[in-house]
Scaffold this motif. Structure first.
Motif, mmCIF file in Angstrom:
data_model
loop_
_atom_site.group_PDB
_atom_site.id
_atom_site.type_symbol
_atom_site.label_atom_id
_atom_site.label_comp_id
_atom_site.label_asym_id
_atom_site.label_seq_id
_atom_site.Cartn_x
_atom_site.Cartn_y
_atom_site.Cartn_z
ATOM 1 N N PHE A 110 -97.258 -13.174 -30.779
ATOM 2 C CA PHE A 110 -96.939 -14.084 -29.818
ATOM 3 C C PHE A 110 -95.242 -14.537 -29.837
ATOM 4 C CE2 PHE A 110 -101.463 -14.818 -29.802
ATOM 5 C CZ PHE A 110 -101.834 -15.206 -28.799
ATOM 6 N N SER A 111 -94.579 -13.693 -30.400
ATOM 7 C CA SER A 111 -93.099 -14.239 -30.765
ATOM 8 C C SER A 111 -92.155 -14.315 -29.581
ATOM 9 C CB SER A 111 -92.458 -13.168 -31.817
ATOM 10 O OG SER A 111 -92.433 -11.788 -31.370
ATOM 11 N N LYS A 112 -92.591 -13.744 -28.625
ATOM 12 C CA LYS A 112 -91.768 -13.726 -27.284
ATOM 13 C C LYS A 112 -92.626 -14.864 -26.042
ATOM 14 C CE LYS A 112 -89.319 -9.460 -27.980
ATOM 15 N NZ LYS A 112 -88.863 -8.307 -27.314
ATOM 16 N N GLY A 113 -93.266 -15.480 -26.735
ATOM 17 C CA GLY A 113 -94.162 -16.431 -25.898
ATOM 18 C C GLY A 113 -95.375 -15.991 -25.101
ATOM 19 N N LYS A 114 -95.592 -14.748 -25.017
ATOM 20 C CA LYS A 114 -96.646 -14.208 -24.410
ATOM 21 C C LYS A 114 -97.420 -13.127 -25.386
ATOM 22 C CE LYS A 114 -97.681 -12.030 -20.036
ATOM 23 N NZ LYS A 114 -97.060 -11.204 -18.490
ATOM 24 N N GLN A 115 -98.731 -13.291 -25.152
ATOM 25 C CA GLN A 115 -99.339 -12.337 -26.257
ATOM 26 C C GLN A 115 -99.341 -10.711 -26.010
ATOM 27 O OE1 GLN A 115 -103.591 -13.222 -26.474
ATOM 28 N NE2 GLN A 115 -104.076 -11.700 -28.072
ATOM 29 N N ARG A 116 -98.954 -10.197 -26.860
ATOM 30 C CA ARG A 116 -98.734 -8.730 -26.912
ATOM 31 C C ARG A 116 -99.656 -7.940 -27.902
ATOM 32 N NH1 ARG A 116 -95.920 -4.499 -29.545
ATOM 33 N NH2 ARG A 116 -95.144 -6.009 -30.812
ATOM 34 N N GLU A 117 -100.721 -6.994 -27.646
ATOM 35 C CA GLU A 117 -101.380 -6.377 -28.603
ATOM 36 C C GLU A 117 -101.130 -5.108 -29.000
ATOM 37 O OE1 GLU A 117 -105.750 -6.662 -27.378
ATOM 38 O OE2 GLU A 117 -105.903 -8.621 -27.955
ATOM 39 N N PHE A 118 -101.085 -4.650 -30.221
ATOM 40 C CA PHE A 118 -100.548 -3.333 -30.764
ATOM 41 C C PHE A 118 -101.428 -2.799 -31.693
ATOM 42 C CE2 PHE A 118 -98.377 -6.582 -33.129
ATOM 43 C CZ PHE A 118 -98.407 -5.853 -34.290
ATOM 44 N N GLU A 119 -101.489 -1.359 -31.720
ATOM 45 C CA GLU A 119 -102.468 -0.775 -32.719
ATOM 46 C C GLU A 119 -101.542 -0.732 -34.116
ATOM 47 O OE1 GLU A 119 -105.429 2.762 -31.882
ATOM 48 O OE2 GLU A 119 -103.569 3.613 -32.392
ATOM 49 N N HIS A 120 -102.546 -0.765 -34.915
ATOM 50 C CA HIS A 120 -102.047 -0.536 -36.400
ATOM 51 C C HIS A 120 -102.929 -0.412 -37.407
ATOM 52 C CE1 HIS A 120 -99.731 -2.234 -40.170
ATOM 53 N NE2 HIS A 120 -98.893 -2.345 -39.410
ATOM 54 N N ALA A 159 -95.141 -14.824 -43.415
ATOM 55 C CA ALA A 159 -95.082 -13.471 -42.632
ATOM 56 C C ALA A 159 -93.762 -13.097 -41.781
ATOM 57 C CB ALA A 159 -96.392 -13.212 -41.803
ATOM 58 N N LEU A 160 -93.164 -12.183 -42.073
ATOM 59 C CA LEU A 160 -91.929 -11.857 -41.028
ATOM 60 C C LEU A 160 -92.509 -11.709 -39.706
ATOM 61 C CD1 LEU A 160 -88.873 -11.177 -40.835
ATOM 62 C CD2 LEU A 160 -89.588 -8.691 -41.191
ATOM 63 N N GLN A 161 -92.129 -12.291 -38.628
ATOM 64 C CA GLN A 161 -92.814 -11.946 -37.313
ATOM 65 C C GLN A 161 -91.982 -10.852 -36.794
ATOM 66 O OE1 GLN A 161 -95.502 -14.221 -36.142
ATOM 67 N NE2 GLN A 161 -95.455 -13.965 -38.395
ATOM 68 N N PRO A 162 -92.401 -10.230 -35.488
ATOM 69 C CA PRO A 162 -91.813 -9.221 -34.762
ATOM 70 C C PRO A 162 -90.357 -9.593 -34.580
ATOM 71 C CG PRO A 162 -94.092 -9.161 -34.377
ATOM 72 C CD PRO A 162 -93.723 -10.429 -34.920
ATOM 73 N N ASP A 163 -90.021 -10.681 -34.163
ATOM 74 C CA ASP A 163 -88.975 -11.296 -33.729
ATOM 75 C C ASP A 163 -87.928 -11.385 -34.682
ATOM 76 O OD1 ASP A 163 -89.708 -13.591 -34.635
ATOM 77 O OD2 ASP A 163 -89.555 -14.800 -32.815
ATOM 78 N N GLY A 164 -88.194 -11.024 -35.838
ATOM 79 C CA GLY A 164 -87.304 -11.342 -36.970
ATOM 80 C C GLY A 164 -87.319 -12.813 -37.788
ATOM 81 N N SER A 165 -88.255 -13.788 -36.965
ATOM 82 C CA SER A 165 -88.480 -14.922 -37.857
ATOM 83 C C SER A 165 -89.645 -15.146 -38.641
ATOM 84 C CB SER A 165 -88.841 -15.981 -36.637
ATOM 85 O OG SER A 165 -89.355 -17.104 -37.143
ATOM 86 N N ARG A 166 -89.280 -16.036 -39.346
ATOM 87 C CA ARG A 166 -90.791 -16.438 -40.664
ATOM 88 C C ARG A 166 -91.319 -17.801 -40.430
ATOM 89 N NH1 ARG A 166 -91.144 -12.746 -44.869
ATOM 90 N NH2 ARG A 166 -89.533 -11.310 -45.232
ATOM 91 N N ASP A 167 -90.787 -18.302 -39.129
ATOM 92 C CA ASP A 167 -91.295 -19.730 -38.921
ATOM 93 C C ASP A 167 -92.837 -19.840 -38.486
ATOM 94 O OD1 ASP A 167 -91.358 -22.245 -38.072
ATOM 95 O OD2 ASP A 167 -90.326 -22.164 -36.141
ATOM 96 N N GLN A 168 -93.536 -20.713 -39.090
ATOM 97 C CA GLN A 168 -95.050 -20.785 -38.744
ATOM 98 C C GLN A 168 -95.248 -22.177 -38.332
ATOM 99 O OE1 GLN A 168 -97.227 -17.983 -40.207
ATOM 100 N NE2 GLN A 168 -95.198 -16.939 -40.202
ATOM 101 N N SER A 169 -94.345 -22.796 -38.000
ATOM 102 C CA SER A 169 -94.497 -24.304 -37.662
ATOM 103 C C SER A 169 -95.281 -24.674 -36.387
ATOM 104 C CB SER A 169 -93.131 -25.024 -37.431
ATOM 105 O OG SER A 169 -92.522 -24.481 -36.398
ATOM 106 N N ALA A 170 -95.319 -23.694 -35.451
ATOM 107 C CA ALA A 170 -96.129 -23.701 -34.105
ATOM 108 C C ALA A 170 -97.570 -23.919 -34.832
ATOM 109 C CB ALA A 170 -95.822 -22.661 -33.329
ATOM 110 N N ASN A 171 -97.885 -23.196 -35.573
ATOM 111 C CA ASN A 171 -99.315 -23.316 -36.069
ATOM 112 C C ASN A 171 -99.476 -23.011 -37.736
ATOM 113 O OD1 ASN A 171 -102.004 -21.227 -34.282
ATOM 114 N ND2 ASN A 171 -102.257 -23.036 -34.924
ATOM 115 N N PRO A 172 -99.181 -24.270 -38.198
ATOM 116 C CA PRO A 172 -99.021 -24.475 -39.456
ATOM 117 C C PRO A 172 -100.138 -24.308 -40.345
ATOM 118 C CG PRO A 172 -98.445 -26.497 -38.677
ATOM 119 C CD PRO A 172 -98.541 -25.714 -37.571
ATOM 120 N N ASP A 173 -101.584 -24.711 -39.920
ATOM 121 C CA ASP A 173 -102.506 -24.681 -40.748
ATOM 122 C C ASP A 173 -102.913 -23.174 -40.505
ATOM 123 O OD1 ASP A 173 -103.103 -25.005 -37.963
ATOM 124 O OD2 ASP A 173 -105.051 -25.749 -38.351
#
Length: 646
Positions: free
Chosen positions: A335-345, A255-269
């Protein structure tokens, strides 16, 4: 143990007044029957015979002999009744058969000088315990045995000298092919709580095993209540391995994260996937084809997305383009900027259905008759808007809870929507996890009865409940009613609760019923007002609950078993009181009196130790310690050190 009045109508017909056509199993403490097994009995039949023998011995003192068909001679007589356990040559001669019954079906019959109890067993490999179900059904329906909660205190076994059974017959197949309530055992979260409480794994396992032991041989509580059967499908969160396997070489599959990264290593499972990626779809389809090839007995395998975690769902244009603009609004997180942000979708169901369908199409080319298990859950809980499900997809439906009445009603509408989109559905709720972090008595039995009957009549194949947390003194009535309805969803909840109270609490039954009614009313109030459940237990509410149990204790009189069961509920109420006081301190931790907080939380900790050591089935304090003890740091509390009294 005296005879409980709730069963007088039943036992008058089976114990004290001999009907015109009846058989006597025990007379004045002496055996008048022999238990007969097939010549080559199955382990299920052998176990069922021991269950029947041991319970009759506990009731009457008489031990019925167990024989096999090849060791029995002559014919049954009034002086020596035959109890046939399991389907064999003798049941064939009587013209009794399990043919025509579905998985888990049972046959109970008393006629002439023969009592017959058996089930489908090996005829239905998906549910081979029918003979055991037949025996526990007989013990309940004809002899008044009840298993309210695990252990001897939870067993109601009536004492009487003579057992006479009037002629009767019953054939029954449970409606649900899979009746599953997971039983929470030892795991890593329990160990976290044990560490905080100062106990070891061995302490936990020993305490629980001792508490669950019963005098008469029994299956565990879940087996007693005829939970069983399997749809023979592997469901669940299916992709926890993908980041480790493919993340390095194929980061674009994720998944492409909101910050442009696709890194999932912080929560791989709990990695999120790029569900529009054709290469990823092909790789997963290949894995599922191989899994089904390796396990030909499996009817279906899992396609459920990973659960929770910090990664957000994919924001790439292709995935976003798969979402229906008409989809229901949901809340997503970042969580891409280290702090949880919720948004509607909009709901992610339509993109997820695209992903499942694409995999199913590829798998069906190799395994056209195999199924793939998907989830109605999380941001894809709403039914699809524009896409239809591939016919080989089976939906595990998770939404439904009783903390919010509007959410409850919306969940039932969602069930209807999904059942129109899919031919196959089963119910996989988190209902029994309600209060898992605090162990509070959140009763929802009447609403559940209404909803479960509805689901059973609208496409529910089976269930998989996650999970019984073993808070028996606070939530035991929930567990009991849910289990009973699994065997037959058409049962009346009021009748089940009345029977529970009268069977277990005899002269105190009406007061105990009022206690449960008060608890359920509090939960209903929470659902209507959408408030925090712990806040419902005000000083006034707790006083009303305490009053009912104080009256019940007096009404128990000299009945030691009833008094102990009332004390069991009182321990649950003690826990509820101290937990409500503790949570009240968290309303504004900065203003809380730290000395008063320490006194309350020390008292709470002391009750946890006492409960674990003396009554471990009352409240699962190790799991609760994992779930919420980190909260108390806000109040400056630390658990007392070793040797220091709380």
């Amino acid at each position: 143990m005296r005879i409980i009045s709730a069963f007088l109508l039943v036992l008058t017909a089976t114990t004290f007044v001999t009907p015109a056509h009846a058989i006597t199993l025990v007379e004045k403490g002496k055996p008048r029957a022999v238990i007969v097994l097939p010549e080559k009995p199955s382990p299920v039949a052998e176990g069922a015979a021991r269950i029947l023998r041991d319970h009759i011995k506990q009731m009457t003192g008489a031990e019925l002999p167990i024989r096999t068909e090849d060791r029995i001679t002559g014919s049954p007589t009034q002086e020596q009744v035959w109890i046939l356990i399991g389907e064999g040559k003798l049941t064939d001669k009587l013209g009794l058969t399990s043919k025509g019954l579905g998985a888990g079906g049972i046959v109970l019959n008393a006629k002439g000088h023969v009592l017959t109890l058996f089930g489908t067993d090996a005829r239905t490999p998906s549910d081979p315990h029918g003979t055991r179900y037949a025996v526990t059904t007989f013990l309940e329906d004809k002899l008044g045995v009840r298993y309210l909660w695990p252990g001897e205190l939870g067993k109601v076994v009536l004492r009487h000298e003579t057992i006479v059974i009037a002629d009767f017959e019953r054939r029954f197949t449970p409606q649900l092919a899979q009746r599953r309530i997971r039983s929470m055992g030892y795991h890593d979260r329990i160990q976290v709580g044990l560490d905080r409480l100062g106990f070891k794994k061995e302490d936990y396992e020993r305490q629980v095993a001792d508490a669950q032991r019963t005098q008469a041989e029994s299956p565990d509580w879940f087996g007693w209540h005829r939970l069983g059967g399997t749809l023979n499908m592997s469901g669940g969160h299916a992709f926890s391995h993908l980041w480790a396997k493919y993340g390095k070489d194929h980061p674009d599959w994720f998944a492409l994260q909101p910050d442009g990264s696709r890194d999932q290593s912080a929560n791989p499972d709990r990695a999120r996937l790029c569900k529009s990626n054709a290469e990823l779809i092909a790789a997963i389809a290949k894995e599922k084809i191989e899994e089904l090839t390796r396990n030909p007995a499996l009817i279906g395998v899992a396609l459920g997305p990973n659960d929770g975690g910090r990664p957000s769902f994919c924001t790439c244009p292709k995935c976003e383009g798969l979402d229906s603009p008409k989809g229901r609004k949901v809340m997503l997180w970042d969580f891409s900027k280290g702090k949880q942000r919720e948004f509607e979708h909009v709901s992610l169901t339509d993109r997820t259905v695209f992903f499942w369908n694409a995999i199913a199409e590829k798998v069906a080319k190799i395994h056209p008759d195999k199924l793939l298990v998907v989830d109605a859950y999380s941001a894809y809980a709403a039914p699809p808007v524009e896409r239809k499900l591939h016919p080989n997809l089976v939906v595990r439906f998770s939404p439904l809870s009783y903390h919010d009445e509007d959410y409850r009603k919306a969940s039932l509408r969602d069930w209807d929507g999904w059942s129109k989109a899919s031919k196959r559905m089963y119910f996989r709720p988190n209902l029994m996890l309600a209060g898992r972090r605090d162990g509070m008595p959140l009763l929802y039995i009447h609403k559940f009865g209404e909803d479960f009957r509805y689901l059973a009549g609208h496409g529910m194949m089976g269930t998989d409940f996650d999970a019984c947390c073993h808070n028996w003194a606070t939530q035991g009535l929930n567990y009991y009613v849910v289990a009973r309805l699994h065997w037959n969803p058409e049962q009346d909840v009021n009748a089940i609760v009345d029977d529970y109270c009268q069977a277990g609490f005899g002269p105190a039954g009406k007061s105990v019923r009022r206690f449960f009614d008060r608890l359920e009313a509090l939960m209903n109030e929470v659902a209507m007002k959408k408030t925090k459940a712990t806040a419902a237990f005000s000083t006034e509410a707790l006083a009303g609950l305490r009053k009912e149990l104080e009256k019940a204790r007096k009404e128990a009189g000299n009945d030691a078993a009833v008094a102990k069961r009332v004390a069991f509920l009182e321990l649950g109420l003690r826990w509820t009181e101290i937990e409500a006081r503790s949570h009240a301190l968290l309303i504004d931790p900065a203003k809380a009196d730290k000395a008063a907080a320490k006194k309350t939380l020390d008292e709470r900790f002391g009750l946890m130790l006492e409960t674990f050591q003396k009554t471990p089935l009352a409240v699962n304090v190790a799991y609760i310690s994992w779930g919420e003890d980190a909260l108390w740091a806000k109040l400056g509390w630390e658990r007392p050190s070793a040797g220091q009294k709380p």
